[in-house]
Design a protein around this motif. Sequence first.
Motif, PDB file in Angstrom:
ATOM      1  N   ALA A  22       0.851  -1.176   0.000  1.00 38.47           N
ATOM      2  CA  ALA A  22       0.000   0.000   0.000  1.00 38.47           C
ATOM      3  C   ALA A  22       0.893   1.233   0.000  1.00 38.47           C
ATOM      4  CB  ALA A  22      -0.899  -0.015   1.233  1.00 38.47           C
ATOM      5  N   ALA A  23       0.469   2.266  -0.730  1.00 40.95           N
ATOM      6  CA  ALA A  23       1.226   3.518  -0.771  1.00 40.95           C
ATOM      7  C   ALA A  23       0.956   4.319   0.497  1.00 40.95           C
ATOM      8  CB  ALA A  23       0.822   4.315  -2.005  1.00 40.95           C
ATOM      9  N   ASP A  24       1.961   5.042   0.938  1.00 38.67           N
ATOM     10  CA  ASP A  24       1.848   5.865   2.132  1.00 38.67           C
ATOM     11  C   ASP A  24       1.534   7.305   1.749  1.00 38.67           C
ATOM     12  OD1 ASP A  24       2.448   3.736   3.851  1.00 38.67           O
ATOM     13  OD2 ASP A  24       4.603   4.041   3.586  1.00 38.67           O
ATOM     14  N   TYR A  25       0.601   7.906   2.493  1.00 36.69           N
ATOM     15  CA  TYR A  25       0.152   9.274   2.235  1.00 36.69           C
ATOM     16  C   TYR A  25       0.198  10.078   3.524  1.00 36.69           C
ATOM     17  CZ  TYR A  25      -1.959   7.489  -2.107  1.00 36.69           C
ATOM     18  OH  TYR A  25      -2.177   6.921  -3.335  1.00 36.69           O
ATOM     19  N   ALA A  63      -5.780   0.455  -3.764  1.00 35.45           N
ATOM     20  CA  ALA A  63      -7.124   0.109  -4.234  1.00 35.45           C
ATOM     21  C   ALA A  63      -7.237  -1.375  -4.581  1.00 35.45           C
ATOM     22  CB  ALA A  63      -7.499   0.970  -5.443  1.00 35.45           C
ATOM     23  N   ALA A  64      -6.123  -2.014  -4.936  1.00 32.79           N
ATOM     24  CA  ALA A  64      -6.149  -3.436  -5.287  1.00 32.79           C
ATOM     25  C   ALA A  64      -6.171  -4.333  -4.045  1.00 32.79           C
ATOM     26  CB  ALA A  64      -4.943  -3.788  -6.156  1.00 32.79           C
ATOM     27  N   LYS A  65      -5.773  -3.796  -2.904  1.00 34.57           N
ATOM     28  CA  LYS A  65      -5.755  -4.590  -1.677  1.00 34.57           C
ATOM     29  C   LYS A  65      -6.126  -3.683  -0.501  1.00 34.57           C
ATOM     30  CE  LYS A  65      -3.528  -8.456   0.385  1.00 34.57           C
ATOM     31  NZ  LYS A  65      -2.381  -9.325   0.468  1.00 34.57           N
ATOM     32  N   VAL A  66      -7.395  -3.313  -0.459  1.00 33.55           N
ATOM     33  CA  VAL A  66      -7.903  -2.357   0.518  1.00 33.55           C
ATOM     34  C   VAL A  66      -7.646  -2.807   1.947  1.00 33.55           C
ATOM     35  CG1 VAL A  66     -10.026  -1.299   1.374  1.00 33.55           C
ATOM     36  CG2 VAL A  66      -9.596  -1.402  -1.068  1.00 33.55           C
ATOM     37  N   SER A  67      -7.718  -4.102   2.206  1.00 32.68           N
ATOM     38  CA  SER A  67      -7.583  -4.595   3.582  1.00 32.68           C
ATOM     39  C   SER A  67      -6.200  -4.352   4.174  1.00 32.68           C
ATOM     40  CB  SER A  67      -7.929  -6.083   3.662  1.00 32.68           C
ATOM     41  OG  SER A  67      -7.025  -6.830   2.870  1.00 32.68           O
ATOM     42  N   ASP A  68      -5.212  -4.012   3.338  1.00 26.19           N
ATOM     43  CA  ASP A  68      -3.879  -3.678   3.842  1.00 26.19           C
ATOM     44  C   ASP A  68      -3.790  -2.222   4.303  1.00 26.19           C
ATOM     45  OD1 ASP A  68      -2.982  -6.204   3.390  1.00 26.19           O
ATOM     46  OD2 ASP A  68      -1.773  -5.708   1.629  1.00 26.19           O
ATOM     47  N   GLY A  69      -4.855  -1.463   4.140  1.00 26.81           N
ATOM     48  CA  GLY A  69      -4.848  -0.049   4.474  1.00 26.81           C
ATOM     49  C   GLY A  69      -4.708   0.208   5.958  1.00 26.81           C
ATOM     50  N   LYS A  70      -4.181   1.389   6.273  1.00 24.80           N
ATOM     51  CA  LYS A  70      -4.011   1.831   7.659  1.00 24.80           C
ATOM     52  C   LYS A  70      -4.278   3.319   7.721  1.00 24.80           C
ATOM     53  CE  LYS A  70      -0.728  -1.670   8.890  1.00 24.80           C
ATOM     54  NZ  LYS A  70       0.584  -2.146   8.794  1.00 24.80           N
ATOM     55  N   VAL A  71      -4.781   3.772   8.868  1.00 27.48           N
ATOM     56  CA  VAL A  71      -5.081   5.186   9.068  1.00 27.48           C
ATOM     57  C   VAL A  71      -4.655   5.577  10.479  1.00 27.48           C
ATOM     58  CG1 VAL A  71      -6.892   6.947   9.127  1.00 27.48           C
ATOM     59  CG2 VAL A  71      -7.113   4.996   7.569  1.00 27.48           C
ATOM     60  N   GLU A  72      -4.072   6.760  10.603  1.00 28.09           N
ATOM     61  CA  GLU A  72      -3.766   7.335  11.909  1.00 28.09           C
ATOM     62  C   GLU A  72      -4.022   8.829  11.843  1.00 28.09           C
ATOM     63  OE1 GLU A  72       0.146   8.191  14.565  1.00 28.09           O
ATOM     64  OE2 GLU A  72      -0.089   6.121  13.845  1.00 28.09           O
ATOM     65  N   VAL A  73      -4.833   9.338  12.767  1.00 22.45           N
ATOM     66  CA  VAL A  73      -5.162  10.764  12.813  1.00 22.45           C
ATOM     67  C   VAL A  73      -4.992  11.262  14.244  1.00 22.45           C
ATOM     68  CG1 VAL A  73      -6.963  12.501  12.451  1.00 22.45           C
ATOM     69  CG2 VAL A  73      -6.805  10.541  10.907  1.00 22.45           C
ATOM     70  N   ASN A  74      -4.337  12.411  14.387  1.00 19.72           N
ATOM     71  CA  ASN A  74      -4.121  13.066  15.676  1.00 19.72           C
ATOM     72  C   ASN A  74      -4.839  14.410  15.658  1.00 19.72           C
ATOM     73  OD1 ASN A  74      -1.973  11.143  16.641  1.00 19.72           O
ATOM     74  ND2 ASN A  74      -1.042  11.905  14.760  1.00 19.72           N
ATOM     75  N   ILE A  75      -5.631  14.684  16.692  1.00 17.23           N
ATOM     76  CA  ILE A  75      -6.426  15.909  16.755  1.00 17.23           C
ATOM     77  C   ILE A  75      -6.021  16.723  17.975  1.00 17.23           C
ATOM     78  CG2 ILE A  75      -8.762  16.861  16.948  1.00 17.23           C
ATOM     79  CD1 ILE A  75      -9.779  14.162  15.803  1.00 17.23           C
ATOM     80  N   ASN A  76      -5.761  18.002  17.768  1.00 17.53           N
ATOM     81  CA  ASN A  76      -5.551  18.933  18.874  1.00 17.53           C
ATOM     82  C   ASN A  76      -6.934  19.356  19.350  1.00 17.53           C
ATOM     83  OD1 ASN A  76      -5.177  21.137  20.532  1.00 17.53           O
ATOM     84  ND2 ASN A  76      -3.745  22.184  19.169  1.00 17.53           N
ATOM     85  N   THR A  77      -7.375  18.828  20.496  1.00 15.93           N
ATOM     86  CA  THR A  77      -8.738  19.115  20.962  1.00 15.93           C
ATOM     87  C   THR A  77      -8.908  20.568  21.396  1.00 15.93           C
ATOM     88  OG1 THR A  77      -8.179  18.212  23.145  1.00 15.93           O
ATOM     89  CG2 THR A  77      -9.274  16.734  21.583  1.00 15.93           C
TER      90      THR A  77
END
Length: 191
Positions: A22-25, A63-77
């Motif tokens: 998976a590509a990193d963004y 897109a060819a292997k969606v299940s390999d996806g990862k997400v990380e989000v940090n929020i300043n509350t």
Amino acid sequence: MKKHLLASLLGASLLLPTAVNAADYVIDTKGAHASIQFSVSHLGYSFVVGRFNEFDGKFSFDAAKVSDGKVEVNINTNSVDSNHAERDKHLRSDDFLNTAKFPAAKFVSTSVADKGNGDLWITGDLSLNGVTKPVTIKAHTVGEGQDPWGGYRAGFVGSTEFTMKDFGIKMDLGPASANVKLDLVVEGIKQ
């Protein structure tokens, strides 16, 4: 002999199956191509709508292997913004976000499921107000491709909803106002 060995090894390596990663963004918050908005019913009569002005994150997507996806989000509350200074001060208090003690919220995915037609269910752990619980973001792929500056981008929209009390939020505004909905717009720049 060394040339033949090197050529043989190179030829053999070309025959091995290659792993597609998976590509990193990086989420494009600097260019303001991403947003996290929230809405809460106001006593069942209307909605309070706001946003978090400061956050960052990253994701991996193929897109060819969606299940390999990862997400990380940090929020300043502390960056909560409902377009009303006094309300924002109350939202930062220990009645709601308790930003003095917990100045950040975080989402880290644990799985990504391809639901077809560009729809994804991203399940992960949301840490908010000192509590970590699983939530699922129902997301949709907007598109991906080259940008005018020589980069590559991918974009998504998504939403999730949770009960405030589940995250230790003390303020009780009644049953009509028990849940908060998060709406996300995410555009990432391929690294």
